[in-house]
Design a protein around this motif. Structure first.
Motif, PDB file in Angstrom:
ATOM      1  N   LYS A   1       0.836  -1.104   0.122  1.00 43.03           N
ATOM      2  CA  LYS A   1       0.049  -0.080   0.118  1.00 43.03           C
ATOM      3  C   LYS A   1       0.860   1.246  -0.093  1.00 43.03           C
ATOM      4  CE  LYS A   1      -4.132  -2.025   1.848  1.00 43.03           C
ATOM      5  NZ  LYS A   1      -4.701  -2.697   2.748  1.00 43.03           N
ATOM      6  N   GLU A   2       2.065   1.241   0.531  1.00 45.74           N
ATOM      7  CA  GLU A   2       2.939   2.562   0.738  1.00 45.74           C
ATOM      8  C   GLU A   2       4.238   2.064   0.541  1.00 45.74           C
ATOM      9  OE1 GLU A   2       3.533   6.122   0.571  1.00 45.74           O
ATOM     10  OE2 GLU A   2       1.455   5.654   1.050  1.00 45.74           O
TER      11      GLU A   2
ATOM     12  N   ALA B   1      12.537   6.319  -6.655  1.00 42.96           N
ATOM     13  CA  ALA B   1      12.445   6.155  -5.209  1.00 42.96           C
ATOM     14  C   ALA B   1      11.545   5.420  -4.537  1.00 42.96           C
ATOM     15  CB  ALA B   1      12.353   7.544  -4.553  1.00 42.96           C
ATOM     16  N   GLN B   2      10.350   5.371  -5.194  1.00 37.76           N
ATOM     17  CA  GLN B   2       9.176   4.605  -4.626  1.00 37.76           C
ATOM     18  C   GLN B   2       9.563   3.175  -4.738  1.00 37.76           C
ATOM     19  OE1 GLN B   2       5.304   5.513  -5.849  1.00 37.76           O
ATOM     20  NE2 GLN B   2       5.331   7.444  -4.550  1.00 37.76           N
ATOM     21  N   VAL B   3      10.207   2.880  -6.123  1.00 36.13           N
ATOM     22  CA  VAL B   3      10.716   1.426  -6.270  1.00 36.13           C
ATOM     23  C   VAL B   3      11.486   0.927  -5.510  1.00 36.13           C
ATOM     24  CG1 VAL B   3      11.783   0.149  -8.230  1.00 36.13           C
ATOM     25  CG2 VAL B   3      10.052   1.728  -8.785  1.00 36.13           C
ATOM     26  N   ARG B   4      12.579   1.599  -5.078  1.00 38.87           N
ATOM     27  CA  ARG B   4      13.676   1.348  -4.082  1.00 38.87           C
ATOM     28  C   ARG B   4      12.915   0.856  -2.724  1.00 38.87           C
ATOM     29  NH1 ARG B   4      18.186   2.309  -6.420  1.00 38.87           N
ATOM     30  NH2 ARG B   4      18.446   4.144  -7.753  1.00 38.87           N
ATOM     31  N   VAL B   5      12.044   1.617  -2.398  1.00 38.81           N
ATOM     32  CA  VAL B   5      11.320   1.528  -0.908  1.00 38.81           C
ATOM     33  C   VAL B   5      10.502   0.284  -1.140  1.00 38.81           C
ATOM     34  CG1 VAL B   5       9.241   2.533   0.448  1.00 38.81           C
ATOM     35  CG2 VAL B   5      11.090   4.008  -0.267  1.00 38.81           C
ATOM     36  N   ALA B   6       9.933  -0.061  -2.061  1.00 38.28           N
ATOM     37  CA  ALA B   6       8.998  -1.048  -2.305  1.00 38.28           C
ATOM     38  C   ALA B   6       9.851  -2.348  -2.287  1.00 38.28           C
ATOM     39  CB  ALA B   6       8.118  -1.162  -3.591  1.00 38.28           C
ATOM     40  N   ILE B   7      11.121  -2.463  -3.145  1.00 35.24           N
ATOM     41  CA  ILE B   7      11.762  -3.465  -3.081  1.00 35.24           C
ATOM     42  C   ILE B   7      12.556  -3.800  -1.855  1.00 35.24           C
ATOM     43  CG2 ILE B   7      14.099  -4.336  -4.089  1.00 35.24           C
ATOM     44  CD1 ILE B   7      12.890  -3.320  -6.759  1.00 35.24           C
ATOM     45  N   GLU B   8      12.768  -2.636  -0.976  1.00 41.23           N
ATOM     46  CA  GLU B   8      13.541  -2.723   0.165  1.00 41.23           C
ATOM     47  C   GLU B   8      12.543  -3.516   1.302  1.00 41.23           C
ATOM     48  OE1 GLU B   8      14.719   1.031   1.758  1.00 41.23           O
ATOM     49  OE2 GLU B   8      16.203   1.216   0.130  1.00 41.23           O
ATOM     50  N   LYS B   9      11.381  -3.099   1.040  1.00 39.02           N
ATOM     51  CA  LYS B   9      10.188  -3.750   1.871  1.00 39.02           C
ATOM     52  C   LYS B   9      10.125  -5.132   1.487  1.00 39.02           C
ATOM     53  CE  LYS B   9       7.303  -0.092   3.084  1.00 39.02           C
ATOM     54  NZ  LYS B   9       5.844   0.475   3.130  1.00 39.02           N
TER      55      LYS B   9
END
Length: 155
Positions: A19-20, A42-50
């Motif tokens: 979701k985020e 940047a959002q891709v990085r956050v999603a992949i890190e999660k």
């Protein structure tokens, strides 16, 4: 992974939605991951890190900072006026255009430089796909606007 979908008879990868940031990640046996729906790298990085952290918690060894490659940017634009798709199809030439209004209401315009595909709609709305950078998208919209203006199909 709660909320994941895996039906190998229908699709060879595991689908995991977050979701985020709002994104869907497709995880494959090869170790490749495809992230769709994110609005920025940047959002891709956050999603992949999660996802990496979730998988690492299961004991599966993970790469800390996986390489991210942008393969396809999809963006929309508005030319600010209605356009005549029939006239455009006739003027541009068949090698770059597909237009079958009975099948699909948009004109498919294949641009060679930058290498993108534009979907033009009579309303003046445009969807641009295939760009690798935001600059590709901007250049394509500028170029189609200039081409239509030069042909007298836009003001």
């Amino acid at each position: 992974m709660d909320g994941s979908e895996y039906e190998p008879d229908q699709f060879p990868g595991l689908i995991y939605r977050i979701k985020e940031p709002k994104a869907a990640l497709l995880l494959f046996h090869s170790g490749k991951v495809v992230c769709t729906g994110a609005k920025s790298v940047a959002q891709v990085r956050v999603a992949i890190e999660k996802v990496v952290k979730l998988i690492a918690k299961t004991g599966i060894p993970m790469i800390k900072n996986p390489e991210i490659t942008v393969q396809n940017i999809v963006a929309s634009a508005d030319l600010g006026q209605k356009i005549d798709l029939n006239a455009i199809a006739m003027a541009v030439g068949l090698e770059r255009v597909e237009y079958e209004p009975e099948q699909f209401p948009g004109l498919v315009y294949r641009m060679f430089e930058p290498k993108v595909v534009l979907l033009l709609f009579g309303s003046g709305k445009v969807v641009c796909t295939g760009g690798k950078t935001p600059q590709d998208i901007e250049a394509a919209v500028k170029k189609i606007t200039e081409e239509l203006q030069a042909a007298g199909m836009m003001f």
